[in-house]
Every structure is written in C-alpha cells, then in structure tokens.
Design an enzyme around this catalytic site. Structure first.
Site, PDB file in Angstrom:
ATOM      1  N   HIS A   8     -45.084  20.655 -60.715  1.00 36.14           N
ATOM      2  CA  HIS A   8     -44.870  22.112 -60.595  1.00 36.14           C
ATOM      3  C   HIS A   8     -44.021  22.563 -61.790  1.00 36.14           C
ATOM      4  CE1 HIS A   8     -45.035  25.866 -58.311  1.00 36.14           C
ATOM      5  NE2 HIS A   8     -43.911  26.113 -58.970  1.00 36.14           N
ATOM      6  N   GLU A  60     -36.832  35.158 -62.872  1.00 31.90           N
ATOM      7  CA  GLU A  60     -38.280  34.959 -62.749  1.00 31.90           C
ATOM      8  C   GLU A  60     -39.082  36.037 -63.472  1.00 31.90           C
ATOM      9  OE1 GLU A  60     -39.269  32.251 -61.752  1.00 31.90           O
ATOM     10  OE2 GLU A  60     -37.466  31.518 -60.735  1.00 31.90           O
ATOM     11  N   HIS A 106     -42.305  25.232 -52.977  1.00 30.84           N
ATOM     12  CA  HIS A 106     -40.947  25.756 -52.802  1.00 30.84           C
ATOM     13  C   HIS A 106     -40.364  25.483 -51.421  1.00 30.84           C
ATOM     14  CE1 HIS A 106     -42.941  27.730 -56.108  1.00 30.84           C
ATOM     15  NE2 HIS A 106     -41.775  28.116 -56.602  1.00 30.84           N
ATOM     16  N   TYR A 160     -39.532  35.818 -56.450  1.00 29.85           N
ATOM     17  CA  TYR A 160     -40.806  36.091 -57.135  1.00 29.85           C
ATOM     18  C   TYR A 160     -41.361  37.458 -56.748  1.00 29.85           C
ATOM     19  CZ  TYR A 160     -40.466  31.085 -58.018  1.00 29.85           C
ATOM     20  OH  TYR A 160     -40.028  29.840 -58.377  1.00 29.85           O
TER      21      TYR A 160
HETATM   22  O1  X8Z Z   1     -42.913  28.552 -59.241  1.00 30.95           O
HETATM   23  C1  X8Z Z   1     -43.213  29.364 -60.093  1.00 30.95           C
HETATM   24  C2  X8Z Z   1     -42.954  29.093 -61.567  1.00 30.95           C
HETATM   25  C3  X8Z Z   1     -41.719  28.331 -61.794  1.00 30.95           C
HETATM   26  S1  X8Z Z   1     -40.258  29.164 -61.347  1.00 30.95           S
HETATM   27  C4  X8Z Z   1     -44.101  28.312 -62.143  1.00 30.95           C
HETATM   28  N1  X8Z Z   1     -43.862  30.497 -59.747  1.00 30.95           N
HETATM   29  C5  X8Z Z   1     -44.213  30.784 -58.355  1.00 30.95           C
HETATM   30  C6  X8Z Z   1     -45.264  29.826 -57.838  1.00 30.95           C
HETATM   31  O2  X8Z Z   1     -45.862  29.087 -58.627  1.00 30.95           O
HETATM   32  O3  X8Z Z   1     -45.507  29.828 -56.628  1.00 30.95           O
HETATM   33  C7  X8Z Z   1     -44.237  31.571 -60.640  1.00 30.95           C
HETATM   34  C8  X8Z Z   1     -44.950  32.581 -59.792  1.00 30.95           C
HETATM   35  C9  X8Z Z   1     -44.730  32.197 -58.365  1.00 30.95           C
HETATM   36 ZN    ZN Z   2     -39.789  30.571 -62.752  1.00 30.13          ZN
END
Ligand code: X8Z
Ligand code: ZN
Length: 610
Positions: free
Chosen positions: A346, A404, A505, A515
C-alpha cells in the site's frame, strides 16, 4: 488509489504523538510552574526525536521485509514510542490551566491530542496491543488469493483483474478471493479495539474514536457536524453520478445483475473496494465527448519505468519552486514490488528523521492510477520538507486532511494542457470533450466521497461499542449501502466474513476521515491556486483545464501554508491559501458544475438513489 502503510507514518507527530492522546484528563497534585514548561517541552522534543527515528527505521524494515522477526522488532519499537507518547500526554495535561506563552500552550495541546493508538498503562497490555497492531498489518501485507496452493494472486494482480475484466463471474471470484484475507484478522481486531479503547480511556477519552475526533481544533461533536454539513453539500452530486453509472451498468450487465433502483453490486465498479470508479470509464464514457487519449497507454507505449514516473512527479513540484528531492530519496525508496519477499505494497510516504530522509514505498505499475498516486505521495514528502525547520512538535500538517490533500491538489493539474507540455499528447482536446474529462475525474473524486466518509462512521461505532463483533459485517454493509449505494455481491454473514479488514487502513489502524476532508480541501486549494497561477482568464478557462504547472506564484502560496506545519490551528492554514476559515464543498461543486448539468439531463426520468 494504490495501496500503502501507516502512510502517516510519514510524520512524527502523527505516528508518534499519535501515541499520545488525552484531553481533560485530570492530573492530581500541584500544578507545575509555567517556568518548568519550556524545560519539559525541550526535553520531550529531544527524546521524541530519538525514539521516533528508532520506531521509523523498525517500521520501514518491517514493511519492506515482512517476517516474524521484523514484525517483533517493529512491535517493540512501536511500544516504546507509544509508551513515551502516553507519558508525555499525561505530563502535558498537568499544565492544563497554567498560563503559558502561546507557542508552549499549542505544544502542550498537541502533545495531549496527537495519538492514534493509546496503549494501556499495564505493561502486558501495552505489549499485547502493539504486537497485535504489527501482526494485523503484516497479515494484510502478506494477503493473497490462492486458487490452489501453487497459484496465488497478490493484490496487484487482483487489482489488475478488477480494473480490466468485464466478466461478472471473474470479478466476483477475485473480489471474494481478496476478501478472504480478513476473516482470520477478526479476533485480533476485536481485541485491538478493546485494548486501544482502554488506553484511550486512561487518557480521558470515551473511546478511541472520540480520541480521533478530538484533533481538529474544534469540539469533537462540532467536527462530526462539520462532516454532515460537507456531505450534505456533495451528496446530490454523488447521487447523480451513481444513478447515471448504474444505468450504464444495467445496460452492460442486465437488470438481473445490477438492480435498476437498488445498490450497485460492489464487484462491478473497477476497484476492490468500489472506492474509485475510474477503471469503468469506458463503460460510462459520454458519447462523442471522449478526450481521445489514455494516459495508461501512453505510459506503456513510452516504456516509462517506475523511477521515471516518480521523476515526472518531482518535476511538477520543482516547477513550482520547490527544491528537488534529496539523493537519498532515490537510493532508499522502494518503487517496485520485490519478487523475493513479502512487502506492504500500500503506497506510503515517509520521513524517517523528520528532516530530509524522505522516501516513498510503492509497488508502481505504469498506469494512470499510479501516476496520480505518485503525486499524492510526493505531496506528503514536500509537505514534510516544508515544515522541517519548525520545532519537532509542529512538524505535521495543519490537520490530517491537509496532509492527504496536497499531492492530490497537484494531481488535479494533470490536465491535457500539462500532458502537452510533457510531450505525452500533441494537442489538447477541444471544449466538446470537457464532459469526458470531467467524467473521468468524477469517477475518481466524486465516487470516492461516501467511501471516504463511511469507513470511520463504521469504526467510530465499533470503538464506541454501538457495533459489536457479532454485527461488524452487517453494519459495514449497511453503511456501505447508506452512503455509497453499493451492495454486497452475495450474502456476507458475520459468522464467516470480516470485510472491513480487507481494506488496508482498518488492519493498519489508519484513520480514514482524512481522505474525505482531503477530497473537499483539494478542490478549495485548486480553485485558489488556479487564480494565483493566472490560468488564462480563470473564469473563462474552466477549473478542470487549469494546470498550475510552472507557476512560482502558486508554489509560493502553497508553501506559505505548508511551512506553518501544525504550529497554528488548521483554520489559520486554510486562510493562508483561501482567505477563508471554513472547509467548503462549493469548490468541488463548481469544478463539476458542467458535469452536474449533463448528468441531470441524462438522468431525466431515471431513478435516483437506492
Ligand atoms: O491510502 C491512500 C494513499 C496513501 S496515504 C495511497 N489513499 C486512500 C486509499 O488508498 O484508500 C489515497 C486515497 C484514499
Ligand atoms: Zn496519503
């Protein structure tokens, strides 16, 4: 988006102070003197610096080489850091009611509220909770779908099938395959909830969710209301997109697969979690308005390798006036999935020494989505560097949504006009293609909004005890339906499934509301920076055609906010760029206004909602 780890691993205050917590915890005994505050804070910053480095190195190694040993070492370093964070929080609380200079007051408050995971004081429990945390993330990182013991698909391969297949049976098969990684996590997750809540309570919070809501420079209840307000602003736009996309999917797959008036089955939206729908663009493309280029094909045709993709990202930031990334970034980052070991793929951005040891860790593929994600990650790194001269406690973003939002703001400038400058396309598509361009963006940004909101709506209920383990999955799907209008592709009883755990997450304990905030904020930032960049006749030039590439003025304005770190409330940082102190979803609505109009026409006479 691609995948990552405690991205927020990124910053000292997040992870580390993220060990702290506590507000309104009454510390018994005599109040310390105002004079002792400075000595306490100086000492804290020094020791935090050392412990953070140890923690960050252990985490980096764990995420890059998932083994029993790295997991154990990382758990120990994490425990040490968290315990110190809790100690600091308790000490800082003793200064409640003591009159201090503004900077010292802010630092004390940050020490009290920074924590994401509060370990309980009991040493056995503190050890247990950090061990579980490391284990959950490792289980996710090692996750695979094995059709037979010898034929396994990793998350990149599953992502690729979700992206490209239009066969509902194949999509369902890999969707279910990935969601099989999480049932084994459920018992540990449940225990994690118990222990982290215990730690949060010891710090004076109702539960871990309440602790997470306490860090937004406003009362926690007001923050929840802010989210409701912002969601109400964007919900009509989401529902219009949902109705249109559903009608196209009905046309493609038939009403026996996609209900005409009901939720869209989660496996048909081009992404494992149905959080980003860009991959089904071809199925919903507005006739006659296709922009006529495909970034994935261009990157592939040019044989762009992972490092070159990151170079393009860096080039955008340097065009704004930011200094290039340090040499160590290129030596120490992970850009490609190693063949010989398990890693947490990730995508994440790191700042190991809180100064200049910046890195990203990402399993990059030559495609549109990863090109965007690279800008997202670099946004974290450039933010980290902008605030690296502040006192350590202030080295973090104004709030986590800001961290973010920065790279995403830059990625909004990946317009056809910018791609011409890179030499990727010869000319820009004319205005008749605007609806196609806006549709592509909406599938990424608008589709994400309810997902960005619902994850923590679920987690907050889990932490508060309103949702018990017998109902984890039931409520997960109720919320997915309520917010996203997305449904489980088959019956998913709690006795067999733990679908929340299949989203990075959740096992990695990274709060997710950030986000949602980022998706509102980035459009506010873009609207303002577009003005500053003087996009030819902003007003005449629609926002989605404005790239701030090359604008030193826009870069300086952005940096004026970044370099504040978290030294001031986020409202002050927002004011720095927008001249306003409120998050405001009119910016995203303005951006998509032409698409909204078009969707209304397409949806005339169709069912909206589910
Ligand atoms: O986890 C992230 C990034 C790293 S902070 C790649 N994002 C969320 C996800 O992938 O679920 C960015 C958008 C939402
Ligand atoms: Zn990020």
């Amino acid at each position: 988006m691609a995948s990552m780890r405690t991205t927020y691993l990124v910053s000292c205050s997040f992870v580390f102070l993220a060990a702290v917590g506590l507000t309104g915890c009454s510390a018994g005994g005599a109040k310390p003197s105002a004079e002792s505050a400075k000595t306490f804070l100086d000492g804290a910053e020094k020791k935090m610096n050392d412990l953070f480095l140890e923690f960050a190195q252990a985490s980096w190694v764990q995420a890059n080489f998932i083994t029993q040993d790295t997991e154990a070492l990382s758990a120990v370093a994490n425990e040490r850091a968290i315990n110190y964070g809790v100690e600091l929080a308790k000490e800082a609380a003793k200064y409640d009611g003591v009159e201090l200079p503004a900077e010292e007051r802010r630092k004390m408050d940050l020490l009290k509220r920074g924590l994401t995971l509060a370990a309980p004081a009991d040493p056995a429990e503190s050890k247990e909770v950090t061990k579980i945390a490391a284990g959950l993330e490792a289980t996710y990182g090692k996750g695979k779908y094995c059709k037979t013991p010898d034929t396994c698909l990793d998350i990149d391969q599953i992502t690729e099938i979700m992206k490209t297949s239009h066969d509902p049976a194949e999509l369902l098969d890999v969707w279910k395959g990935w969601h099989a990684v999480s049932p084994p996590m459920k018992k540990d997750f449940q225990r994690f909830v118990e222990l982290s809540n215990k730690g949060a309570k010891e710090l004076g919070y109702k539960d871990t969710g309440a602790m997470w809501r306490s860090k937004y420079d406003m009362p926690a209840d007001d923050f929840s209301k802010e989210l409701d307000r912002l969601w109400a602003q964007v919900e009509p736009l989401y529902k219009s997109l949902h109705a249109y996309v559903r009608s196209r999917l009905v046309a493609k797959y038939g009403a026996n697969v996609v209900p005409e008036k009901g939720p869209i089955p989660a496996h048909l939206l081009g992404n494992i979690w149905a959080q980003d729908w860009s991959n089904i663009y071809d199925m919903v493309a507005p006739g006659g308005a296709d922009p006529g280029y495909n970034l994935t094909s261009i990157l592939k045709a040019k044989n762009t390798d992972a490092k070159q993709m990151v170079k393009y990202g860096e080039g955008f930031f340097t065009s704004l006036g930011f200094a290039p990334l340090p040499g160590t970034f290129w030596e120490r980052s992970l850009f490609v999935r190693p063949k010989d070991r398990d890693v947490v793929c990730h995508a994440s951005a790191w700042d190991l020494d809180n100064v200049d040891d910046l890195r990203i860790k990402m399993c990059i593929q030559a495609n549109d989505e990863d090109f965007t994600t690279i800008h997202h990650e670099l946004g974290h790194n450039f933010y980290q560097r902008s605030y690296n001269k502040l006192p350590l406690i202030f080295r973090d973003s104004a709030n986590d949504g800001f961290h973010e939002a920065i790279g995403d703001t830059i990625a909004l400038s990946i317009t056809p006009e910018y791609l011409v400058k890179l030499g990727f396309i010869p000319t820009t598509p004319d205005a008749s293609k605007d609806i196609g361009l806006l549709m592509q963006r909406a599938l990424e940004k608008v589709a994400f909004l309810p997902f960005g909101l619902m994850i923590d709506q679920w987690r907050w209920k889990v932490f508060s005890g309103e949702v018990t383990p017998e109902n984890y999955n039931k409520v997960w799907w109720e919320l997915r339906q309520k917010y996203q209008g997305v449904g489980a592709p088959e019956d998913r009883p709690d006795a067999m499934f733990f679908d929340a755990g299949a989203k990075y997450h959740v096992p990695a304990n990274v709060p997710y509301t950030r986000y949602f905030l980022a998706h509102i904020l980035q459009f506010q930032f873009h609207r303002e920076l577009a003005q500053t960049a003087g996009c030819p006749g902003t007003g005449a030039t629609p926002l989605h055609r404005c790239s701030i590439y090359g604008s030193k003025e826009a870069g300086a304005k952005l940096d004026s906010m970044l370099k504040l770190g978290v030294s001031k409330p986020w409202q002050d940082a927002l004011f720095e760029i927008t001249g306003k102190r409120e998050m405001d979803a009119t910016a995203i609505r303005d951006y998509f206004a032409p698409l909204q109009k078009w969707l209304d026409e397409q949806n005339a006479g169709k069912a909206i909602g589910w």
